[in-house]
Design an enzyme around this catalytic site. Structure first.
Site, PDB file in Angstrom:
ATOM      1  CD  GLU A   2      -2.734   1.086   2.573  1.00  0.00           C
ATOM      2  OE1 GLU A   2      -3.726   1.823   2.628  1.00  0.00           O
ATOM      3  OE2 GLU A   2      -2.432   0.275   3.475  1.00  0.00           O
TER       4      GLU A   2
ATOM      5  CE  LYS B 153      -7.353   1.730   2.963  1.00  0.00           C
ATOM      6  NZ  LYS B 153      -6.158   2.044   3.782  1.00  0.00           N
TER       7      LYS B 153
ATOM      8  CB  CYS C  90      -5.016  -1.681   3.653  1.00  0.00           C
ATOM      9  SG  CYS C  90      -4.371  -1.889   5.345  1.00  0.00           S
TER      10      CYS C  90
ATOM     11  N   GLY D 281      22.214   7.742  28.500  1.00  0.00           N
ATOM     12  CA  GLY D 281      22.679   7.623  29.864  1.00  0.00           C
ATOM     13  C   GLY D 281      22.499   6.199  30.351  1.00  0.00           C
TER      14      GLY D 281
ATOM     15  N   GLY E 196      22.793   1.882  35.206  1.00  0.00           N
ATOM     16  CA  GLY E 196      22.879   0.650  35.980  1.00  0.00           C
ATOM     17  C   GLY E 196      21.523   0.034  36.238  1.00  0.00           C
ATOM     18  N   GLY E 197      20.460   0.651  35.680  1.00  0.00           N
ATOM     19  CA  GLY E 197      19.108   0.131  35.825  1.00  0.00           C
ATOM     20  C   GLY E 197      18.662  -0.643  34.598  1.00  0.00           C
ATOM     21  CB  ILE E 198      15.869  -3.072  34.227  1.00  0.00           C
ATOM     22  CG1 ILE E 198      15.478  -4.154  33.218  1.00  0.00           C
ATOM     23  CG2 ILE E 198      14.669  -2.211  34.573  1.00  0.00           C
ATOM     24  CD1 ILE E 198      16.491  -5.229  33.044  1.00  0.00           C
TER      25      ILE E 198
END
Length: 560
Positions: free
Chosen positions: A51, A120, A156, A298, A301-303
């Site tokens: 499309e 369409k 679509c 940055g 140290g976090g997830i």
């Protein structure tokens, strides 16, 4: 294929799920040419593109610009001229300016000319779609005669909607349905598409090929996964997900119509793998299509920052990713060690820029104004805003796009600092709840996804996954000082955002009434922050922005 004078009994159709770029008409035309050459090498009679391929999808208000529409039209005409070589015909999507109306259209190209155009009919106007704003609906279409075969081309939403476009095509003599699509990803979307197409196959009695776009476009990810169903409801072929491909299918006409047998069946990823690959593809395309050479983020140290670093390296390669630790007096030694270990595992650059002096510079500058007040959130947020300023300075100096790293749980309730950790150009995990982030981290430590440029093995240190999450803006702080436990918060948010459930219904699931009301309140009052946040990959069925458009000024609270 048989000669046009006889009734054709075979048709070789190549489906191209490619990665166009919105606005790059010349580049998209070049991709169409390459796909046609590939299809010709495979012996195809017809190439099916997706499309609005020539413009890229979705072009949004670009189609209001006459010069853009003319450029798209010229590209289609050039491609049509090239079909005079006797090679494959082409079905290609483009935005079309008619005399007084503007359409989302397809052109059928063969024998050096445009042999048919179809518009369409059903224009979607929900969720991420807003086509009624820029396009006019087309008339009910009839089939196109391509080399003696009557092909129906529902575009679509003509397959998804309830206007009966496919049924009309069948009733007017179509023998096979070829549908070009721009269907964005969310988890489980492939199964949804299969069911939508099966419904039309059952109602029309015709086979259908569903060709879907690939690639990232701003917040949307198009995952490909094109497929076809025979009229007997069997899966004729299944193309890969998250990968460009031009795939050939052989169709034979028998007493029961057109059938394709023994088509290739690609393995499709599920759950965490699919979400991760969607984030990776969306992030890679945003960076590359917008011309950024590298990125910076940055690394705390976090997830959240760890998974973003992994996605960045997987998407771009370690040489294009710079990570920066920005410690303050409350940053733990464990966070310093974890951030360094993560960067080392990923192989990307790692720098340390301490923020003690700039934070105290701000505090000194504000000391007279703040005299007599107690330290609190303002002073905590200065840490985050200092980090955001430093990252933006690095971005300005080296031309690196800043990656912002807030997850959907935190963005939902405003647990983020405007002009601080919200600074950035793109957020690959913006639409992932916190527990989904943990799931992706565990999955990535055990698997390298196809197409990833990062290393194998544990790229997110186990300690980052196991420790209690914290912004480390004050001594011994954890997220749960301010928020419910993330499994609780995520369930409440999913009920409020994705499912639009009432607070009474959510309480009936076992949640405390006071917590539900508090989360709902935080969700509403954080709208102004989300309006100013960076774009990010859509993963859930309802993301903030395109799918969920709530007012900033809003006093409604659901109290039964």
């Amino acid at each position: 294929m048989s000669s046009q004078n006889a009734a054709p009994s075979t048709l070789r159709i190549a489906v191209a799920q490619l990665n166009p770029t919105v606005g790059d008409v010349a580049g998209n035309l070049a991709k169409a040419r390459e796909a046609r050459a590939d299809a010709a090498r495979q012996g195809a009679d017809l190439l099916l593109l997706t499309e609005l391929f020539i413009s890229g999808y979705p072009p949004e208000d670009l189609v209001l610009k006459p010069a853009f529409l003319k450029a798209c039209e010229r590209a289609v005409e050039k491609l049509a001229e090239e079909t005079a070589d006797g090679g494959p015909g082409v079905i290609v999507g483009f935005p079309r300016q008619a005399t007084e109306r503007r359409h989302n259209s397809v052109a059928v190209l063969d024998a050096g000319k445009i042999i048919a155009v179809r518009d369409k009919v059903d224009l979607p106007n929900y969720g991420e779609f807003d086509e009624k704003r820029v396009f006019d609906a087309g008339e009910m279409p009839g089939p196109v005669n391509f080399r003696g075969i009557r092909i129906g081309i529902p575009i679509c939403e003509d397959v998804w909607g309830e206007l009966g476009v496919c049924e009309t095509l069948a009733e007017s003599g179509a023998e096979i349905l070829l549908s070009p699509n721009g269907s964005p990803y969310y988890r489980g979307k492939v199964d949804v598409r299969h069911q939508v197409v099966l419904k039309q196959v059952i109602e029309t009695g015709l086979p259908m090929i569903y060709a879907n776009q690939l690639g990232g476009q701003d917040e949307l990810v198009f995952d490909g996964a094109s497929f076809a169903f025979n009229a007997d409801r069997s899966l004729a072929f299944q193309m890969s997900q998250f990968e460009e491909a031009v795939s050939l299918s052989d169709w034979t006409k028998g007493s029961d119509g057109w059938v394709s047998a023994n088509g290739h069946q690609s393995r499709l990823p599920e759950n965490e793998e699919a979400d991760y690959r969607a984030c990776m593809l969306g992030f890679r395309d945003y960076v590359n299509k917008n011309g950024f050479k590298n990125v910076v983020l940055g690394l705390s140290g976090g997830i959240d920052s760890a998974i973003c670093a992994a996605l960045a390296v997987d998407a771009l390669g370690e040489e294009r990713v710079r990570t920066v630790m920005l410690p303050y007096r409350y940053t733990s030694e464990a966070s310093l060690m974890d951030a360094e270990a993560c960067a080392k595992a990923l192989g990307c650059r790692y720098d340390i820029v301490a923020i003690e002096e700039p934070v105290h510079g701000f505090l000194d500058a504000l000391s007279d104004m703040f005299e007599g007040t107690e330290p609190g959130i303002t002073e905590e947020n200065l840490q985050s805003r200092t980090r955001g300023t430093i990252l933006m300075a690095i971005s300005n100096k080296f031309g690196s796009m800043v990656v912002t790293t807030g997850n959907k749980s935190e963005m939902s309730v405003g647990y983020a600092t405007l002009y601080g950790d919200m600074n950035g150009g793109f957020n690959p995990i913006k639409d992932l709840y916190k527990m989904q982030v943990y799931g992706l981290a565990r999955w990535r430590n055990g698997t390298v996804p196809p197409g990833a440029l990062g290393p194998s093995g544990e790229v997110i240190p186990r300690n980052i996954i196991d420790k209690a999450p914290s912004a480390e803006l004050r001594p011994n702080q954890t997220d749960q000082d301010s928020l419910p436990p993330y499994p609780v918060l995520d369930d409440i948010l999913e009920c409020l955002v994705e499912k639009e459930m009432s607070t009474d219904e959510i309480v009936a699931r076992g949640h405390e009434e006071a917590i539900v009301h508090r989360v709902e309140h935080l969700l509403y009052i954080a709208e102004y922050k989300r309006r100013q946040s960076a774009p990010g990959v859509k993963i859930t069925k309802k993301n903030f922005g395109r799918d969920r458009r709530y007012p900033i000024t809003n006093r409604f609270r659901d109290r039964g």
